[in-house]
Write an enzyme that holds these catalytic residues in place. Sequence first.
Site, short mmCIF file in Angstrom:
data_model
loop_
_atom_site.label_atom_id
_atom_site.label_comp_id
_atom_site.label_asym_id
_atom_site.label_seq_id
_atom_site.Cartn_x
_atom_site.Cartn_y
_atom_site.Cartn_z
N GLN A 10 0.83 -1.20 0.00
CA GLN A 10 0.00 0.00 0.00
C GLN A 10 0.86 1.26 0.00
OE1 GLN A 10 -3.32 -0.98 2.39
NE2 GLN A 10 -4.11 1.08 2.41
N SER A 95 3.76 -6.60 2.67
CA SER A 95 2.44 -6.57 3.30
C SER A 95 1.40 -7.17 2.35
CB SER A 95 2.09 -5.15 3.74
OG SER A 95 0.92 -5.14 4.53
N LEU A 96 0.44 -6.36 1.83
CA LEU A 96 -0.54 -6.94 0.90
C LEU A 96 0.14 -7.56 -0.31
CD1 LEU A 96 -1.57 -5.57 -2.06
CD2 LEU A 96 -1.69 -3.59 -0.57
N ARG A 120 -9.55 -8.22 3.81
CA ARG A 120 -8.42 -7.80 4.65
C ARG A 120 -8.43 -6.28 4.83
NH1 ARG A 120 -2.85 -6.37 3.66
NH2 ARG A 120 -1.36 -7.30 5.13
N HIS A 204 -0.08 -3.57 11.11
CA HIS A 204 1.05 -4.38 11.59
C HIS A 204 1.43 -4.07 13.03
CE1 HIS A 204 1.45 -6.07 7.63
NE2 HIS A 204 1.48 -4.86 7.11
N GLN A 253 0.95 -12.07 9.87
CA GLN A 253 1.42 -10.85 9.22
C GLN A 253 0.55 -9.64 9.55
OE1 GLN A 253 0.10 -9.26 5.76
NE2 GLN A 253 1.74 -10.07 4.46
#
Length: 315
Positions: A10, A95-96, A120, A204, A253
């Site tokens: 992102q 991440s994503l 998510r 996170h 995660q």
Amino acid sequence: MARAFVFPGQGSQDVGMGKALADAFPAARAVFEEVDDALGEKLSALIWEGPKETLTLTENAQPALMAVSMAVMRVLEKEKGISLGDKVKFVAGHSLGEYSALAAAGAFSLADAARLLRLRGRAMQKAVPVGVGAMAALLGVGVDVAEKVAAEAAQGDVCQVANDNEPTQVVLSGHKVAIDRVAEIGKKYGVRRAVPLPVSAPFHCSLMQPAADAMAEALANVTVNTPVVPVIANVLAQPISDPDAIKKRLVEQVTGTVRWRECVATMAANGVTDFYEIGAGKVLAGLVKRTASTANAVSLGAPSDIDAALAALSS
């Protein structure tokens, strides 16, 4: 010489991303159509026309970035004859981007990846009321110093390392009141700048536990195949291929640290010399170069990028 494909997270989104690919290549166009069908809405119209504020919403940005990455992948594979399994040693994503990496390696179907990332994004947004959480990037220090700053800034609130991006950039996440203390505390630890990030939730960190629970439930009902090449897991900074392990690490995660610096170091230590950032933006290429200084890092997001890299990828 070994290659890795890495997939952005992102912040790399921009209105119009992937449009030139879709215009030039039927395989790319088909990706956006498949994602639209999976979500039951025209996400492609939002990606290409905006408005930017709506695209930037977490629930939209996450599947949108994956769609662009997969559009690049399908062009490479279906139109340029580049086989991931033959040409690449590892995949990894920030991440994503880990979902994009897994979809690229065949662990997820495109439709499942889109639906998981929509869920998510929504779950992460809902986990913490707007204004309660925040994130800040610490510039000029590494993770060891960042952990000390986080511990001192917490003062009973949540303040954790969210992203260890490269040797001199670490992101902290947690309660806004704790993140607001970071800049002042950071001065005595040599932090050059503490930059508040324009995010809508504190990703996170432990405040994301409701989202982790939602992802555990969703992933339990999704088929995960063994990827054609190992994925370097964000939370381990080590390669994994077992489907059950993949699900477990994706849940971890959500609240865990994205150990990107270590992920790059692991790939470099395993012989990777050439990193290809697949999708929107050029953020990861920069992070790679600051972590593995001798590595080559190239961003592939437009038809011209693909053409320029084709000879090297084909060898």
